[in-house]
Each structure stands twice: as structure tokens, then as C-alpha cells.
Design a protein around this motif. Sequence first.
Motif, PDB file in Angstrom:
ATOM      1  N   GLU A 128      36.389 105.547  33.198  1.00  0.00           N
ATOM      2  CA  GLU A 128      35.749 104.424  32.512  1.00  0.00           C
ATOM      3  C   GLU A 128      35.093 104.891  31.213  1.00  0.00           C
ATOM      4  O   GLU A 128      35.129 104.175  30.195  1.00  0.00           O
ATOM      5  N   THR A 129      34.533 106.075  31.245  1.00  0.00           N
ATOM      6  CA  THR A 129      33.954 106.643  30.027  1.00  0.00           C
ATOM      7  C   THR A 129      35.037 106.942  29.001  1.00  0.00           C
ATOM      8  O   THR A 129      34.903 106.631  27.812  1.00  0.00           O
ATOM      9  N   LEU A 130      36.145 107.521  29.460  1.00  0.00           N
ATOM     10  CA  LEU A 130      37.247 107.861  28.566  1.00  0.00           C
ATOM     11  C   LEU A 130      37.847 106.614  27.915  1.00  0.00           C
ATOM     12  O   LEU A 130      38.120 106.593  26.706  1.00  0.00           O
ATOM     13  N   THR A 131      38.084 105.592  28.739  1.00  0.00           N
ATOM     14  CA  THR A 131      38.780 104.401  28.255  1.00  0.00           C
ATOM     15  C   THR A 131      37.844 103.345  27.683  1.00  0.00           C
ATOM     16  O   THR A 131      38.305 102.344  27.128  1.00  0.00           O
ATOM     17  N   LYS A 132      36.538 103.578  27.845  1.00  0.00           N
ATOM     18  CA  LYS A 132      35.525 102.625  27.368  1.00  0.00           C
ATOM     19  C   LYS A 132      35.761 101.233  27.949  1.00  0.00           C
ATOM     20  O   LYS A 132      35.672 100.208  27.259  1.00  0.00           O
ATOM     21  N   SER A 133      36.074 101.206  29.236  1.00  0.00           N
ATOM     22  CA  SER A 133      36.322  99.931  29.904  1.00  0.00           C
ATOM     23  C   SER A 133      35.980 100.046  31.381  1.00  0.00           C
ATOM     24  O   SER A 133      35.999 101.142  31.950  1.00  0.00           O
ATOM     25  N   LYS A 134      35.678  98.906  31.985  1.00  0.00           N
ATOM     26  CA  LYS A 134      35.409  98.857  33.414  1.00  0.00           C
ATOM     27  C   LYS A 134      36.725  98.858  34.164  1.00  0.00           C
ATOM     28  O   LYS A 134      37.663  98.121  33.815  1.00  0.00           O
ATOM     29  N   ILE A 135      36.815  99.688  35.196  1.00  0.00           N
ATOM     30  CA  ILE A 135      38.039  99.781  35.990  1.00  0.00           C
ATOM     31  C   ILE A 135      37.758  99.225  37.384  1.00  0.00           C
ATOM     32  O   ILE A 135      37.053  99.857  38.174  1.00  0.00           O
ATOM     33  N   PRO A 136      38.265  98.047  37.715  1.00  0.00           N
ATOM     34  CA  PRO A 136      38.047  97.493  39.056  1.00  0.00           C
ATOM     35  C   PRO A 136      38.874  98.245  40.096  1.00  0.00           C
ATOM     36  O   PRO A 136      39.914  98.832  39.777  1.00  0.00           O
ATOM     37  N   LEU A 137      38.400  98.202  41.337  1.00  0.00           N
ATOM     38  CA  LEU A 137      39.027  98.940  42.429  1.00  0.00           C
ATOM     39  C   LEU A 137      39.335  98.003  43.586  1.00  0.00           C
ATOM     40  O   LEU A 137      38.697  96.964  43.747  1.00  0.00           O
ATOM     41  N   GLU A 138      40.290  98.402  44.419  1.00  0.00           N
ATOM     42  CA  GLU A 138      40.597  97.621  45.610  1.00  0.00           C
ATOM     43  C   GLU A 138      41.173  98.505  46.704  1.00  0.00           C
ATOM     44  O   GLU A 138      41.666  99.612  46.443  1.00  0.00           O
ATOM     45  N   SER A 139      41.104  97.991  47.933  1.00  0.00           N
ATOM     46  CA  SER A 139      41.766  98.595  49.087  1.00  0.00           C
ATOM     47  C   SER A 139      42.968  97.731  49.447  1.00  0.00           C
ATOM     48  O   SER A 139      42.928  96.508  49.260  1.00  0.00           O
ATOM     49  N   ARG A 140      44.027  98.350  49.994  1.00  0.00           N
ATOM     50  CA  ARG A 140      45.227  97.598  50.344  1.00  0.00           C
ATOM     51  C   ARG A 140      45.655  97.886  51.776  1.00  0.00           C
ATOM     52  O   ARG A 140      45.526  99.013  52.257  1.00  0.00           O
ATOM     53  N   GLY A 141      46.214  96.855  52.397  1.00  0.00           N
ATOM     54  CA  GLY A 141      46.729  97.004  53.752  1.00  0.00           C
ATOM     55  C   GLY A 141      48.071  97.693  53.795  1.00  0.00           C
ATOM     56  O   GLY A 141      48.435  98.298  54.802  1.00  0.00           O
ATOM     57  N   GLY A 142      48.831  97.584  52.701  1.00  0.00           N
ATOM     58  CA  GLY A 142      50.124  98.256  52.632  1.00  0.00           C
ATOM     59  C   GLY A 142      49.963  99.741  52.363  1.00  0.00           C
ATOM     60  O   GLY A 142      48.930 100.198  51.873  1.00  0.00           O
ATOM     61  N   VAL A 143      51.016 100.485  52.660  1.00  0.00           N
ATOM     62  CA  VAL A 143      50.976 101.932  52.466  1.00  0.00           C
ATOM     63  C   VAL A 143      51.855 102.320  51.282  1.00  0.00           C
ATOM     64  O   VAL A 143      52.684 101.550  50.813  1.00  0.00           O
ATOM     65  N   SER A 144      51.658 103.540  50.804  1.00  0.00           N
ATOM     66  CA  SER A 144      52.499 104.109  49.750  1.00  0.00           C
ATOM     67  C   SER A 144      52.480 105.620  49.915  1.00  0.00           C
ATOM     68  O   SER A 144      51.826 106.163  50.813  1.00  0.00           O
TER      69      SER A 144
END
Length: 367
Positions: free
Chosen positions: A295-311
Amino acid sequence: MGYLEDLEKIVIINSHTQNKHGVDEVGKVMSSWLLELGFEKETFKRELIGDHLLFKSNQKEGPRILLLGHNDTVFPKGYFEGFTQDENWIYGPGVCDMKGGNVVALEALRNIFKNNGEIFNIDFLLVSDEETGSDDSKEVTSELAKNYDYCFVFEAAGKDLELVTARKGVGRYIIKIEGKASHAGTSYEKGINANLEGAIKLQKYSELINLKEGSIVNVGKFEGGIGINTVSPHCEMMMEFRFDKKSEKKRIMNEVEKITNTSFVEGTKSTADGIIQRDVMEENEKQLQLVRFFETLTKSKIPLESRGGVSDANIVSSFGVTTLDGFGPYGDGDHTKKERALKSSFEQRIGMMTTILSHYQEVFFKD
């Protein structure tokens, strides 16, 4: 946006997981672009599925990064093919899952190469069987994971351009039950009903669900018996369970063993053959620290999430590698004929990844 032309080149190639020729053709096209950037290619040859490909950059002292994608898609020939677009969206198999993500990674690497003339300590792994569970490639991915400090996975972004910090783990069981056949009309008492045992077990397995803890148990297939007038001599169930916590994985596995080993219908015998296909990817403080830094590097807020699917992020993170997923473009309708990707999200994701990866190159190009 010439990279969309590149995306079209690989999307129009059918690369259903079982279509070895098609998957390898996509690999050849990706190889031609990555080799231009100074990568060396290591090929993990396979006979029945596409080859897995590792593109290796020059190495120096410093943090090592693995970019991770897959070349296969879910649709066989003739089912869903082609590439179309309108003002805002691109349509076609893999545009978001995950040929689109592979192009995001490729374009960021091109930007770095254009700026520096070289790339260090960034490798790119493209596997060929992710859509069928990575049953073959997970051994390759597991062995390679130990060599890296960070892993960035290019599955699709969330609707609000979230990155993924957590994914459920998934386990699978095949439960087999043996009973004894008899004529249901004349000798019912001489039989041992495997279907009845299976029905009771199915309810017991379902009682293990704990949605508050994020744990799901699903018997998705149930087969048994040989005819309407015969007491069933055998029954088979296919069961999947998903979990957010390693403690829940342990609980479910222990309880499945107990239920399987208990005969609710006297005389039945049961076995459960199971694997953990992918372990859980749990959010952790190292990830969150890395996101705050980004976020500091990109000067933007980065939203996060959890997922039920796998990868394949599940695989790498299980080895303690700080792993983030969802660096691909935003899209929806994946695994359907309506799969699409949002054009504007490509620009955002390419810009983000260029900024992030460029930071890890700065140390190598200081005067």
C-alpha cells in the motif's frame, strides 16, 4: 493495450486440462514471450497432460519471488471457445481464470525488462492441471516452493480488486461399505443393507458441518445396490470437506474415521480412503505486513478477502512461503459459458504488479 491481442492468442487455443496438445500450445506461446525477457525454461514433461513450465531469471543475493499461474482451462473442445469483447468486457475461456492473470504477470515482467534490461530473482511457474486439482503438479510446486521467500498468484481479483489472503483447505474421501445381498421379498432378514448403513453415515457426516467455523462437509455422490428387489450388498460415497482452520481439519478427519469405523447396521464393514488435496491457506501477520508495505509502494488502499475456493496458493503457503493471491484481473462467470474479465482491471493489476516487482529489482540496479 496490445496485451489484449496477446491474451486473444492464447484464449483461442483450447486448453482443457485433458487436451495435452492445446495446453502445450499455450505453453509454447507463453514461452516465446518469456524467453524474450531473458528467462531460461525448465520443462517438466508429462505424457497425458500438458507439461509444467518453470521460467527462471538470473539469481543474486536477495529475496526470491515466485509468480504462479496455470495454462489449463475447464472446457473441452466445442463447448465454449473463442474471444470477443465490447467496450468494457472481454469474453472467453480463461480470460479471468487464468490466462488473463498470466498476461498480467507477463506484462509486468515486460515493463521491468524494458526499464532495466534484465530481471533478477523472479521466477514464473505455469502448471497444466490446476483446474482438476493439481494432482500431478502439486508435487512440482511443493518442491519448488521451498526456494522462495514470496509467492504471488494470478487468479482473478475480487469485485473490488481485492487480494486473497486466505483460502479454504479441501479434503476428499471415498467411503466404501460392504453388506450382503439377499432377495428383498423372500429373504430380507438374510441380507445386510449397505445402502441403509450409507444413509445413516451420510447424516452423521453432515452433522460435522460447522458454518460458524467455516467447515463444510458434502457427500456429493451416493451409489449403491444392484436392483430394486435386492438388499444392497455395497454402497459408495464420494465426500468433500472444506475448512478454514487446521484445527477444524483435524476435528473432521478424526470424526470421519470414527463414523466410518462404526457399524450402525450390524454386519456392515466400511473403509474411507482420503487425501488432503490442498491444505488451508490461513491469513497471517506476514501477509498483512506485506500488504501494508505494498500500500505504501502503490500509494493506494488494497482490500483483502478470504475465499471458499482453492488454488495453488494453498500449496505454496503450506510451506511457510508468504503468499498472496488474486493478482489477476477482475472477472466473473468463470467455469461457465459466461466467463468475462473487466478491461479496466487489467490496467490496475499490471500497474500494481509493475510497481511491486520493480521495488524488488531496485537493489540490483543501484549505481
